[in-house]
Design a protein around this motif. Structure first.
Motif, short mmCIF file in Angstrom:
data_model
loop_
_atom_site.label_atom_id
_atom_site.label_comp_id
_atom_site.label_asym_id
_atom_site.label_seq_id
_atom_site.Cartn_x
_atom_site.Cartn_y
_atom_site.Cartn_z
N SER A 3 0.83 -1.20 0.00
CA SER A 3 0.00 0.00 0.00
C SER A 3 0.87 1.25 0.00
O SER A 3 0.62 2.20 -0.75
CB SER A 3 -0.92 0.00 1.22
OG SER A 3 -1.61 1.23 1.34
N TRP A 4 1.89 1.27 0.85
CA TRP A 4 2.78 2.43 0.90
C TRP A 4 3.48 2.64 -0.43
O TRP A 4 3.55 3.76 -0.95
CB TRP A 4 3.81 2.25 2.02
CG TRP A 4 4.95 3.22 1.90
CD1 TRP A 4 6.25 2.94 1.59
CD2 TRP A 4 4.89 4.64 2.06
NE1 TRP A 4 7.00 4.09 1.54
CE2 TRP A 4 6.18 5.15 1.83
CE3 TRP A 4 3.85 5.53 2.37
CZ2 TRP A 4 6.48 6.51 1.91
CZ3 TRP A 4 4.14 6.89 2.45
CH2 TRP A 4 5.44 7.37 2.22
N ASN A 7 1.08 4.10 -3.13
CA ASN A 7 0.76 5.51 -2.91
C ASN A 7 1.97 6.40 -3.15
O ASN A 7 1.86 7.46 -3.77
CB ASN A 7 0.24 5.71 -1.48
CG ASN A 7 -1.20 5.29 -1.32
OD1 ASN A 7 -2.11 6.07 -1.58
ND2 ASN A 7 -1.42 4.06 -0.91
N THR A 24 -2.53 7.66 2.79
CA THR A 24 -2.76 6.40 2.09
C THR A 24 -4.16 5.85 2.30
O THR A 24 -4.53 4.84 1.70
CB THR A 24 -1.74 5.33 2.55
OG1 THR A 24 -1.88 5.13 3.97
CG2 THR A 24 -0.31 5.79 2.25
N LEU A 25 -4.94 6.50 3.16
CA LEU A 25 -6.32 6.10 3.40
C LEU A 25 -7.22 7.31 3.22
O LEU A 25 -6.77 8.46 3.32
CB LEU A 25 -6.50 5.56 4.83
CG LEU A 25 -5.77 4.28 5.21
CD1 LEU A 25 -5.98 3.98 6.70
CD2 LEU A 25 -6.26 3.11 4.37
N THR A 49 3.00 1.89 8.31
CA THR A 49 3.18 2.81 7.19
C THR A 49 4.02 4.01 7.60
O THR A 49 4.88 4.48 6.85
CB THR A 49 1.82 3.28 6.66
OG1 THR A 49 1.02 2.14 6.31
CG2 THR A 49 1.99 4.15 5.43
N MET A 225 -10.40 -0.22 4.44
CA MET A 225 -8.98 -0.23 4.11
C MET A 225 -8.73 -1.10 2.89
O MET A 225 -9.47 -2.04 2.64
CB MET A 225 -8.17 -0.76 5.29
CG MET A 225 -8.20 0.13 6.51
SD MET A 225 -7.38 -0.66 7.90
CE MET A 225 -5.76 -0.93 7.23
N PRO A 226 -7.67 -0.79 2.13
CA PRO A 226 -7.34 -1.64 0.98
C PRO A 226 -6.84 -3.00 1.44
O PRO A 226 -6.39 -3.16 2.56
CB PRO A 226 -6.23 -0.84 0.27
CG PRO A 226 -5.61 -0.03 1.37
CD PRO A 226 -6.75 0.33 2.28
#
Length: 226
Positions: A3-4, A7, A24-25, A49, A225-226
């Motif tokens: 995820s980090w 983004n 990121t959210l 993160t 959340m992803p």
């Protein structure tokens, strides 16, 4: 980590990382897709993160909670406290992003301090546990989804504290707010243990006889959340 990376790599390379904060959210709900409370997961995800961001020299703003979220007691979850301690130790690189709306264009203090001003609950928890107050970024702020007040009233609201069809009307607020912001200073340092929402209460006629209710937003927009 994925995820980090996604983004981080989505930001144009010409932007220098010391000049912006990454989120990121966007407005995660208190409950996950399985219907269970996900505060612990959010705290753990944001801490992991944040550590990646700090290691790479970025500025990271966690959560981006929507209006009326989370509940004040959510900040006291052990996973959240662990994140807040880390954020308090890295105020120049790790922060908390929040969105605050009044949910009405009539007056910005509707529901204060449970809608606009809700960040004070976060500070109160940090004070309670002896954690340095983290950097807080109000990355969204305003009135409601599809309406804004007239410029004069809007600037008054913004002094106290482009979306879709309201883009043109919101645009009218930009120059008045710029002029106001460049000609006024906003300094208030309450200090640890001095949370007092009444300090910022706006004494407008529209707020008379209205009582704030300690409840989350009546129009929750939970996202996951992803």
């Amino acid at each position: 980590a994925v995820s980090w990376q996604l983004n981080r790599d989505n930001v144009p390379a010409v932007l220098e990382k010391e000049y912006y904060w990454l989120e990121t959210l966007n407005e995660p709900g208190r409950y996950g897709s399985n219907g269970e409370l996900q505060i612990e997961r959010l705290g753990q995800f944001s801490l992991a993160t944040a550590k990646l961001a700090v290691a790479e020299g970025y500025h990271y703003a966690a959560f981006a909670f929507s209006t009326g979220v989370p509940e004040p007691e959510d900040w006291e979850h052990p996973a959240m406290l662990e994140f807040l301690r880390y954020a308090g130790e890295h105020p120049d690189q790790v922060g908390v992003a929040l969105h605050e709306y009044s949910l009405t264009a009539d007056y910005i203090t509707a529901g204060y301090p449970y809608l606009v001003g809700r960040f004070q609950a976060l500070f109160a928890v940090c004070d309670k546990y002896g954690i340095p107050r983290p950097t807080v970024l109000i990355t969204e702020w305003g009135w409601e989804y599809s309406d804004v007040p007239e410029p004069t009233a809007g600037v008054e609201d913004m002094a106290w504290a482009q979306f879709g069809g309201i883009a043109q009307r919101a645009h009218l607020l930009i120059l008045p707010m710029r002029d106001y912001a460049t000609s006024h200073y906003f300094i208030y340092t309450p200090g640890i243990g001095e949370i007092d929402p009444s300090i910022f209460m706006q004494p407008t006629p529209t707020f008379l006889y209205l009582e704030s209710q300690p409840m989350p937003t009546p129009f929750p927009r939970p996202q996951h959340m992803p």
